[in-house]
Design a protein around this motif. Structure first.
Motif, PDB file in Angstrom:
ATOM      1  N   GLY A   1      17.016  33.883  77.854  1.00  0.00           N
ATOM      2  CA  GLY A   1      18.278  34.562  77.624  1.00  0.00           C
ATOM      3  C   GLY A   1      18.271  35.224  76.262  1.00  0.00           C
ATOM      4  O   GLY A   1      17.379  34.978  75.438  1.00  0.00           O
ATOM      5  N   ARG A   2      19.261  36.069  76.023  1.00  0.00           N
ATOM      6  CA  ARG A   2      19.349  36.768  74.735  1.00  0.00           C
ATOM      7  C   ARG A   2      20.728  36.537  74.132  1.00  0.00           C
ATOM      8  O   ARG A   2      21.751  36.703  74.810  1.00  0.00           O
ATOM      9  CB  ARG A   2      19.088  38.264  74.903  1.00  0.00           C
ATOM     10  N   VAL A   3      20.743  36.157  72.857  1.00  0.00           N
ATOM     11  CA  VAL A   3      22.005  35.845  72.180  1.00  0.00           C
ATOM     12  C   VAL A   3      22.798  37.128  71.965  1.00  0.00           C
ATOM     13  O   VAL A   3      22.310  38.081  71.350  1.00  0.00           O
ATOM     14  CB  VAL A   3      21.743  35.149  70.830  1.00  0.00           C
ATOM     15  N   SER A   4      24.030  37.153  72.460  1.00  0.00           N
ATOM     16  CA  SER A   4      24.871  38.341  72.318  1.00  0.00           C
ATOM     17  C   SER A   4      25.965  38.164  71.273  1.00  0.00           C
ATOM     18  O   SER A   4      26.491  39.155  70.748  1.00  0.00           O
ATOM     19  CB  SER A   4      25.510  38.716  73.659  1.00  0.00           C
ATOM     20  N   LEU A   5      26.315  36.923  70.946  1.00  0.00           N
ATOM     21  CA  LEU A   5      27.363  36.689  69.951  1.00  0.00           C
ATOM     22  C   LEU A   5      27.247  35.267  69.434  1.00  0.00           C
ATOM     23  O   LEU A   5      26.869  34.351  70.183  1.00  0.00           O
ATOM     24  CB  LEU A   5      28.747  36.928  70.562  1.00  0.00           C
ATOM     25  N   GLU A   6      27.565  35.085  68.155  1.00  0.00           N
ATOM     26  CA  GLU A   6      27.563  33.742  67.562  1.00  0.00           C
ATOM     27  C   GLU A   6      28.835  33.548  66.771  1.00  0.00           C
ATOM     28  O   GLU A   6      29.272  34.430  66.031  1.00  0.00           O
ATOM     29  CB  GLU A   6      26.345  33.576  66.632  1.00  0.00           C
ATOM     30  N   HIS A   7      29.468  32.380  66.937  1.00  0.00           N
ATOM     31  CA  HIS A   7      30.661  32.055  66.165  1.00  0.00           C
ATOM     32  C   HIS A   7      30.698  30.546  65.958  1.00  0.00           C
ATOM     33  O   HIS A   7      30.793  29.775  66.916  1.00  0.00           O
ATOM     34  CB  HIS A   7      31.925  32.522  66.889  1.00  0.00           C
TER      35      HIS A   7
ATOM     36  N   ALA B   1      15.554  22.640  61.897  1.00  0.00           N
ATOM     37  CA  ALA B   1      15.857  23.862  61.149  1.00  0.00           C
ATOM     38  C   ALA B   1      16.157  23.514  59.694  1.00  0.00           C
ATOM     39  O   ALA B   1      17.182  22.906  59.390  1.00  0.00           O
ATOM     40  CB  ALA B   1      17.041  24.584  61.781  1.00  0.00           C
ATOM     41  N   GLU B   2      15.250  23.884  58.802  1.00  0.00           N
ATOM     42  CA  GLU B   2      15.456  23.636  57.385  1.00  0.00           C
ATOM     43  C   GLU B   2      16.288  24.729  56.735  1.00  0.00           C
ATOM     44  O   GLU B   2      16.807  24.549  55.632  1.00  0.00           O
ATOM     45  CB  GLU B   2      14.106  23.533  56.670  1.00  0.00           C
ATOM     46  N   ARG B   3      16.406  25.883  57.389  1.00  0.00           N
ATOM     47  CA  ARG B   3      17.154  27.008  56.851  1.00  0.00           C
ATOM     48  C   ARG B   3      18.032  27.603  57.960  1.00  0.00           C
ATOM     49  O   ARG B   3      17.751  27.445  59.143  1.00  0.00           O
ATOM     50  CB  ARG B   3      16.203  28.112  56.350  1.00  0.00           C
ATOM     51  N   LYS B   4      19.064  28.326  57.548  1.00  0.00           N
ATOM     52  CA  LYS B   4      19.946  28.974  58.517  1.00  0.00           C
ATOM     53  C   LYS B   4      19.191  29.990  59.361  1.00  0.00           C
ATOM     54  O   LYS B   4      19.521  30.195  60.532  1.00  0.00           O
ATOM     55  CB  LYS B   4      21.102  29.665  57.776  1.00  0.00           C
ATOM     56  N   LYS B   5      18.171  30.616  58.767  1.00  0.00           N
ATOM     57  CA  LYS B   5      17.428  31.634  59.512  1.00  0.00           C
ATOM     58  C   LYS B   5      16.672  31.045  60.692  1.00  0.00           C
ATOM     59  O   LYS B   5      16.237  31.778  61.583  1.00  0.00           O
ATOM     60  CB  LYS B   5      16.436  32.336  58.586  1.00  0.00           C
ATOM     61  N   GLU B   6      16.502  29.720  60.722  1.00  0.00           N
ATOM     62  CA  GLU B   6      15.777  29.066  61.804  1.00  0.00           C
ATOM     63  C   GLU B   6      16.696  28.675  62.956  1.00  0.00           C
ATOM     64  O   GLU B   6      16.250  28.061  63.925  1.00  0.00           O
ATOM     65  CB  GLU B   6      15.028  27.847  61.255  1.00  0.00           C
ATOM     66  N   LEU B   7      17.963  29.031  62.858  1.00  0.00           N
ATOM     67  CA  LEU B   7      18.904  28.862  63.958  1.00  0.00           C
ATOM     68  C   LEU B   7      19.070  30.199  64.680  1.00  0.00           C
ATOM     69  O   LEU B   7      18.722  31.247  64.132  1.00  0.00           O
ATOM     70  CB  LEU B   7      20.251  28.364  63.429  1.00  0.00           C
ATOM     71  N   PRO B   8      19.574  30.196  65.903  1.00  0.00           N
ATOM     72  CA  PRO B   8      19.686  31.455  66.661  1.00  0.00           C
ATOM     73  C   PRO B   8      20.557  32.485  65.950  1.00  0.00           C
ATOM     74  O   PRO B   8      21.535  32.143  65.274  1.00  0.00           O
ATOM     75  CB  PRO B   8      20.311  31.015  67.981  1.00  0.00           C
ATOM     76  N   ALA B   9      20.181  33.754  66.113  1.00  0.00           N
ATOM     77  CA  ALA B   9      20.947  34.879  65.580  1.00  0.00           C
ATOM     78  C   ALA B   9      21.173  35.885  66.699  1.00  0.00           C
ATOM     79  O   ALA B   9      20.468  35.870  67.727  1.00  0.00           O
ATOM     80  CB  ALA B   9      20.202  35.526  64.416  1.00  0.00           C
ATOM     81  N   VAL B  10      22.137  36.770  66.513  1.00  0.00           N
ATOM     82  CA  VAL B  10      22.402  37.800  67.518  1.00  0.00           C
ATOM     83  C   VAL B  10      21.154  38.667  67.690  1.00  0.00           C
ATOM     84  O   VAL B  10      20.574  39.142  66.722  1.00  0.00           O
ATOM     85  CB  VAL B  10      23.606  38.661  67.099  1.00  0.00           C
ATOM     86  N   GLY B  11      20.749  38.850  68.946  1.00  0.00           N
ATOM     87  CA  GLY B  11      19.537  39.599  69.256  1.00  0.00           C
ATOM     88  C   GLY B  11      18.350  38.716  69.570  1.00  0.00           C
ATOM     89  O   GLY B  11      17.342  39.202  70.104  1.00  0.00           O
ATOM     90  N   ASP B  12      18.430  37.430  69.240  1.00  0.00           N
ATOM     91  CA  ASP B  12      17.317  36.520  69.514  1.00  0.00           C
ATOM     92  C   ASP B  12      17.118  36.317  71.012  1.00  0.00           C
ATOM     93  O   ASP B  12      18.086  36.223  71.783  1.00  0.00           O
ATOM     94  CB  ASP B  12      17.580  35.145  68.875  1.00  0.00           C
ATOM     95  N   TRP B  13      15.854  36.221  71.410  1.00  0.00           N
ATOM     96  CA  TRP B  13      15.492  35.725  72.733  1.00  0.00           C
ATOM     97  C   TRP B  13      15.315  34.219  72.615  1.00  0.00           C
ATOM     98  O   TRP B  13      14.669  33.731  71.685  1.00  0.00           O
ATOM     99  CB  TRP B  13      14.204  36.366  73.238  1.00  0.00           C
ATOM    100  N   VAL B  14      15.902  33.477  73.551  1.00  0.00           N
ATOM    101  CA  VAL B  14      15.862  32.027  73.497  1.00  0.00           C
ATOM    102  C   VAL B  14      15.488  31.459  74.860  1.00  0.00           C
ATOM    103  O   VAL B  14      15.595  32.136  75.889  1.00  0.00           O
ATOM    104  CB  VAL B  14      17.230  31.444  73.047  1.00  0.00           C
ATOM    105  N   ALA B  15      15.040  30.216  74.832  1.00  0.00           N
ATOM    106  CA  ALA B  15      14.823  29.448  76.060  1.00  0.00           C
ATOM    107  C   ALA B  15      15.894  28.370  76.101  1.00  0.00           C
ATOM    108  O   ALA B  15      16.059  27.620  75.133  1.00  0.00           O
ATOM    109  CB  ALA B  15      13.419  28.827  76.055  1.00  0.00           C
ATOM    110  N   LEU B  16      16.645  28.307  77.195  1.00  0.00           N
ATOM    111  CA  LEU B  16      17.756  27.377  77.236  1.00  0.00           C
ATOM    112  C   LEU B  16      17.822  26.631  78.571  1.00  0.00           C
ATOM    113  O   LEU B  16      17.310  27.102  79.589  1.00  0.00           O
ATOM    114  CB  LEU B  16      19.077  28.083  76.961  1.00  0.00           C
ATOM    115  N   ARG B  17      18.449  25.479  78.483  1.00  0.00           N
ATOM    116  CA  ARG B  17      18.673  24.662  79.679  1.00  0.00           C
ATOM    117  C   ARG B  17      20.125  24.848  80.102  1.00  0.00           C
ATOM    118  O   ARG B  17      21.047  24.603  79.325  1.00  0.00           O
ATOM    119  CB  ARG B  17      18.380  23.190  79.384  1.00  0.00           C
ATOM    120  N   LEU B  18      20.309  25.311  81.336  1.00  0.00           N
ATOM    121  CA  LEU B  18      21.649  25.659  81.790  1.00  0.00           C
ATOM    122  C   LEU B  18      22.521  24.453  82.076  1.00  0.00           C
ATOM    123  O   LEU B  18      23.733  24.537  82.005  1.00  0.00           O
ATOM    124  CB  LEU B  18      21.561  26.550  83.034  1.00  0.00           C
TER     125      LEU B  18
END
Length: 364
Positions: A34-40, A65-82
């Protein structure tokens, strides 16, 4: 049955052979891309082949995740469990490698990277023509856009209210260092034919620029209908009020993906390396004639760059902007090195405590 690579619903989101190869390297079974479309507040909207889902980063991902950049951001492709947990949300188990990312230092004194948009092909750097061109702002955005790995394009919006359009385009082109410059009007659609070659299936465009420049209006025009709200235009200066409060990814019905972003009150540099020099290419050419090879073009004698300013061959404002950004780059490098030393000491103390605990256990 369609494979992920063949699924047009994923292709519409920007799915490519490279993304598919990265996803294939995720060995955990039962996941979907999936691809992240929004984060809040670390709650994510993720677009999948089956539609949009709400998701959270899995506990293991947060822990590692040692830094915020290692968490998902808008535009990221991710693998997720539904199959969500107690919250009913999907769980993001992995973030696929980013091929590009637009980053800045977080606002304030903290030395931390904020990923504004990930996996971007083209960055539309939007400026408004309803008042005046701000060359220094364009230069700053260019530095970060070049470092991101995406192709920058300068878009001058509100050409319908510009008093001297050729002069304004020339002013922007003077600081563009070869970056394409296009004047458009999101209000009446003029000039958008220049943007058409950048839009297409599999391409991701990010809209970046200050508040009120009309980024959301450009997105609506590209979409062909209103998908994000825009503020009413003030009669006294023709400026619109910025209404986007979150970064969000929108899939164009005719193909392509656009990431809209809020205006940024602070746009501080992050790990820009050579992109400052690339943005001021003419200063690099002049520097070849400096007396000292490590000349900083500030107070050193025999500086060819300063002599060019004195002769009028290099605009004083352009020179001052270069010095400001170069100093910011040096300050960032110092802070980043200090942060690394602090982290190394902290890790050393953690390791020392762990060893003492092990030795204590053995001594019992």
């Amino acid at each position: 049955m369609l494979t992920s690579m063949d699924d047009p619903r994923l292709v519409a989101l920007g799915w490519t052979a490279d993304v598919a190869a990265n996803y294939a390297a995720v060995t955990e079974p039962g996941l979907v891309p999936g691809r992240v479309s929004l984060e809040h507040n670390q709650i994510y909207r993720v677009l999948t082949a089956e539609g949009e889902v709400l998701a959270e980063a899995a506990g293991r991902l947060k822990y590692q995740a040692e830094r915020k950049k290692e968490l998902p951001a808008v535009g990221d492709w991710v693998a997720l469990r539904l199959s969500g947990g107690d919250s009913g949300r999907a769980a993001i188990r992995a973030i696929l490698p980013r091929r590009s990312q637009f980053s800045r230092k977080v606002a304030g004194r903290e030395t931390e990277e904020q990923v504004v948009a990930a996996n971007v092909d083209i960055v539309f750097l939007v400026s408004s023509l309803d008042f005046w061109i701000k060359p220094r702002s364009i230069e700053r955005y260019l530095v970060l856009a070049r470092q991101s790995g995406a192709q920058p394009v300068i878009v001058l919006n509100k050409s319908d209210v510009a008093e001297d359009l050729p002069a304004l385009i020339a002013e922007a082109s003077a600081v563009a260092s070869g970056t394409p410059v296009h004047a458009v009007s999101a209000r009446d659609g003029s000039g958008f034919e220049w943007l058409e070659p950048y839009v297409g299936v599999g391409r991701t465009i990010a809209l970046l620029g200050p508040s009120g420049s009309g980024k959301s209006s450009i997105l609506n025009r590209l979409m062909g209908r209103d998908v994000v709200s825009t503020g009413r235009v003030r009669e006294r200066d023709s400026r619109g009020r910025h209404t986007s409060v979150h970064r969000q990814l929108v899939v164009l019905e005719r193909g392509g993906v656009v990431i809209d972003t809020p205006g940024m009150r602070e746009l501080q540099l992050w790990d820009v390396n050579d992109s400052v020099d690339d943005t001021f290419a003419e200063i690099g050419q002049l520097a070849a004639a400096c007396r000292f090879r490590d000349c900083r073009h500030d107070r050193e004698p025999g500086c060819a760059v300063k002599m060019a300013v004195d002769r009028g061959d290099l605009a004083a404002g352009r020179y001052e902007s270069y010095l400001k950004l170069a100093r910011e780059r040096e300050a960032f490098e110092r802070r980043h090195e200090e942060r690394g030393q602090i982290d190394a000491k902290r890790q050393g103390r953690v390791g020392s405590k762990a060893m003492k605990a092990i030795e204590k256990q053995r001594g019992r």
